[in-house]
Structure formats: C-alpha cells, structure tokens
Design an enzyme around this catalytic site. Structure first.
Site, short mmCIF file in Angstrom:
data_model
loop_
_atom_site.label_atom_id
_atom_site.label_comp_id
_atom_site.label_asym_id
_atom_site.label_seq_id
_atom_site.Cartn_x
_atom_site.Cartn_y
_atom_site.Cartn_z
N GLY A 214 96.93 -37.42 15.53
CA GLY A 214 98.26 -36.80 15.62
C GLY A 214 98.23 -35.36 15.19
CG ASN A 215 100.61 -32.61 16.65
OD1 ASN A 215 101.74 -32.39 16.26
ND2 ASN A 215 100.34 -33.05 17.86
NE ARG A 216 101.02 -28.81 9.19
CZ ARG A 216 101.01 -27.47 9.10
NH1 ARG A 216 99.94 -26.80 9.47
NH2 ARG A 216 102.06 -26.83 8.65
CB SER A 217 104.83 -31.33 16.07
OG SER A 217 106.13 -31.24 16.56
CB ALA A 280 102.68 -30.43 18.92
#
Ligand code: PMT
Length: 410
Positions: A214-217, A280
């Site tokens: 995943g990512n930080r969005s 994102a």
C-alpha cells in the site's frame, strides 16, 4: 470583488447573518451595513449570548428585517427552516469556538444553530477567539470537519484581542469577510450539470489474506475535491479506498485494489465530463496472491510483482470530450516529471505535488502544488488547505469548460 458594471454579487441575495458571542460582535454591525449597502437582503440572527455584546435593535435598524434571537418569537412557527431554506448564503461573524463545535456536532439548540442544520445554502464562518482557543486541537478538528463538509472559513487575523492580549484569533477585517461572501456567491454553482468522477486514497494490493502493498495516501485530497465539486453543483461520484465521510449527494463507490478502481472508473467514463485522478494507485502488485497467510517460519517470501493497469493512461487513450485531471506525486524534479506524465498520459490538467514536503502531499490537511495545463498555463499555489486547493483545481477545470465566472477569469 465586483462583477462587471460594479454590481456586487451580494445584490438581490438573501443572506442570514449569524452573530455569536464575542467582543468582535460589534464588527458584525459593519458587515451587516455593508451587505445591505451592496443590495443584499440581510436577516440577522443573534445568539442569546451575543446580546451581551451588541443590541438586536442596532441590527434591526440596519438590516432588511428585524433581528431574530430566538426560535420562539415573532409568531413564526418554524423560523429556522424558513430562514435556512430561503437563504442564498449564511455568514457567521464572529463564530465562536462554541458555535463551531455545535455546528460540527449537529447540535441545534437555538435559532442560529437550528438554521445551520436546516439549510442547503453555502455557509461561511469567520472565527474569532483568543489564540489559545483558536489553536486548541478541538477547535481545529471541528474546523477540519466543517471544511470537509464544504463550509467556507474566513481565517482570523493576528492582532489585538479582548483584554489587551495580542495574537492570532482576531476576527478577519469586515472587508475580507464581505469579499469572501462575494466570491462564494459569484462562483455559485458553476459546475452544475456536470458529472465529475473523482478517485481518492491509496490502493491496496494483497500479498496474502492479511498483508498488502500500500501507500500513505489518506484520501483527504480526493475527498476535498469531491466535496467542493458537489458544493459547486456537480453530480459527483467518488471512487475511494478511504472511509472519510463526505456530504450527502455524493455517490461513493468503495474499492480496494487498482483493478477495482479501474473497473469503477471505466464504467462511468463515457458519461463523465471530468475525471480527477487524485488516488495514489499502486504501480505494482504481487503476481500471485497466497490463499493462506504466509507463515513466518517458512522464511522471507520472494514476492514477484507485476504492473497494475495504468487507469489514467487508459482514460487518456479513450477520451472524447472529457477533461482529465491527473496528480503527479514527486520527490524531485517536480515540474519536469509532472509535465512528462501530463504528456505521456494525455492529461489536460496536471497537479504536481512534492510529497517529500512535510506540509504537502500525503496525510496532512494541507498541500501546495504546481498546476500545469496542457493549453500552456502554469500556476504555482502557496501552502493551503486541501479544500482550498480543490477550489483552485476546479477553477481551472471551469476555465477549460468555459464556465469560469470565478476569480481566475476576473
Ligand atoms: O490522499 P492524501 O493523503 O490527501 O494525499 C494526496 C496525494 C499525495 C495522494 C495526492 O495529492 C496525489 O499526489 N495523488 C496522486 C498519487 C500518484 O499516484 O501519483 P503518480 O505520480 O504515481 O501517478 C500519476 C497519475 O497517474 C495520478 O493521477 C494517478 O492517480 C494515476 N495513476 C497512477 C498509477 C496507475 N496505475 N494508475 C493511475 O491512474
């Protein structure tokens, strides 16, 4: 800001001017007078505590109708719904920490708070309070909630406060409050009749039933765009991985993976006038997803990745009439990389944000960006709330659609 010919956007509009308690309440008298002078029909509503600072009779003398102070006066059975339904704009100046908290919580225990619940009109608040209160996390969180719901905030200024104190929290100058009200009314519902699809949040690509890439969005940027587009009259579909609440009237489609997001966007693309890709989207996903939880004792797994579909590139290939807005999340060579993405993905407006900046990009409530337009324009914004950046992006969209009756065209 005056419209061509010198007529204020306030002229002929019904404005409820809410006044809550505070030493700055006397400035609301000046705001009331200026609104009436500009041709607005002003209905003042004072809280009971506001009457300790200013008199209802002053407002009654200046406004378009007598000031109201209670749910139970003047023989009207339901003044709060009547006022709220008819209003073109509600302005609260000064707005105390108390009124902001009630507004955020949906408490309706007097005429002003009840009117705020019983309206679909845009609301502008001009907070005024001591610095300690202004900076308190509860006040800032209430304001963030209100902003998310589309409430406009005219930020206080720094200067002299009650009791001889100095600091931030002083009511904005009446001219700034009037200008903000004019701007809201002149922008109005400039996006009505448009279908806007917005994506938000970071996609999650499963490794096994419990782990993902995943990512930080957080979804804040995309949700702000959806909220502002809806307030400006667009029919909005928000395709999101985030659970941040949005206002009624926005269609929310919850997704998790890049492929789910692609399917949801593609399904709506032909009917859309505008697509804003603020999400994102993961660029890679595991080629094989383990059906059972990968056990630690089996040793570190080797995960082979494959590219996810590039949703925006696909839209760029297929677009007919749609305006495509992309975001570029970069940590270096911001403008150069963003411009390359704009061209490669056939995007009309590219919003470049530097995600290595701690005040901008992922998770934080603020952002700053360079807006690149494929027609050649180039705008660098200062640091601002994500709601404000959403306004700037949608102003550019309105320009591209020939609907600019807002600040960019004036
Ligand atoms: O959600 P927040 O916490 O508020 O943070 C906001 C944000 C930083 C996520 C947002 O402002 C932002 O920059 N979003 C785009 C993030 C991104 O994926 O950037 P990119 O440069 O990798 O992608 C360029 C564009 O292609 C983006 O519009 C993206 O949505 C799109 N894309 C990317 C990959 C992919 N497989 N499909 C896509 O459509």
């Amino acid at each position: 800001m005056l419209e061509a010919g010198g007529i204020s956007p306030l002229a002929g509009r019904r404005i409820v001017l809410g006044v809550s308690a505070g030493i700055a309440a006397y400035k609301a008298v000046e705001i009331c007078r200026r609104m009436v002078d500009a041709g607005a029909f002003v209905s003042p509503v004072l809280t009971e505590d506001a009457l300790r600072f200013v008199g209802a009779v002053t407002f009654s003398a200046l406004a378009s109708e007598p000031a109201r102070t209670s749910l139970h006066e003047g023989g009207e059975t339901i003044p709060h719904t009547r006022l709220g339904q008819r209003a073109d704009l509600i302005v609260i100046a000064p707005a105390t920490a108390n009124i902001l908290a009630k507004q955020a919580a949906g408490i309706a225990d007097d005429l002003l708070t009840a009117t705020l619940l019983a309206t679909r009109a845009p609301v502008l608040v001009a907070p005024a309070m001591h610095t300690e209160m202004w900076e308190h996390p509860s006040v800032q969180e209430n304001l963030a909630t209100l902003r998310r719901r589309g409430v406009f905030v005219c930020e206080p200024e720094s200067g002299r406060l009650a009791g001889g104190d100095e600091g931030e929290g002083r009511l904005a100058d009446p001219s700034r409050i009037i200008a903000a009200a004019e701007e809201i009314l002149s922008r109005g519902r400039d996006l009505s009749g448009l279908r806007i699809v917005v994506t938000a949040g970071g996609t999650r690509e499963a490794i096994d039933p419990v782990r993902f890439i995943g990512n930080r969005s957080s979804g804040k940027m995309g949700h702000a765009i959806a909220q502002v587009a809806s307030t400006r009259g667009a029919a909005v579909t928000l395709i999101t991985t985030s659970s941040i609440p949005v206002g009624a009237g926005i269609e929310v489609v919850s997704v998790t993976t890049a492929e789910e997001m692609r399917l949801a966007v593609d399904e709506r693309f032909s009917d859309a006038s505008v697509v804003v890709m603020a999400a994102a989207v993961a660029d890679f996903r595991p080629k094989v997803v383990a059906s059972e939880k990968i056990k630690k004792h089996s040793g570190a797994p080797e995960i082979i990745l494959e590219p996810t579909p590039d949703i925006l590139s696909g839209l760029g290939q297929r677009k007919t009439h749609q305006i495509l807005v992309g975001f570029a999340a970069e940590t270096e060579n911001l403008e150069e990389y963003a411009r390359a993405k704009m061209e490669a993905k056939r995007v009309d407006i590219m919003v470049a944000n530097d995600v290595s900046d701690p005040e901008a990009g992922f998770e934080v409530p603020t952002n700053r960006a360079i807006l690149l337009d494929s027609m050649g324009s180039h705008t660098r914004t200062p640091l601002m709330s994500k709601m404000s950046l959403a306004e700037v992006i949608l102003d550019r969209v309105a320009v591209r659609l020939g609907r600019a009756n807002n600040r960019e065209s004036q």
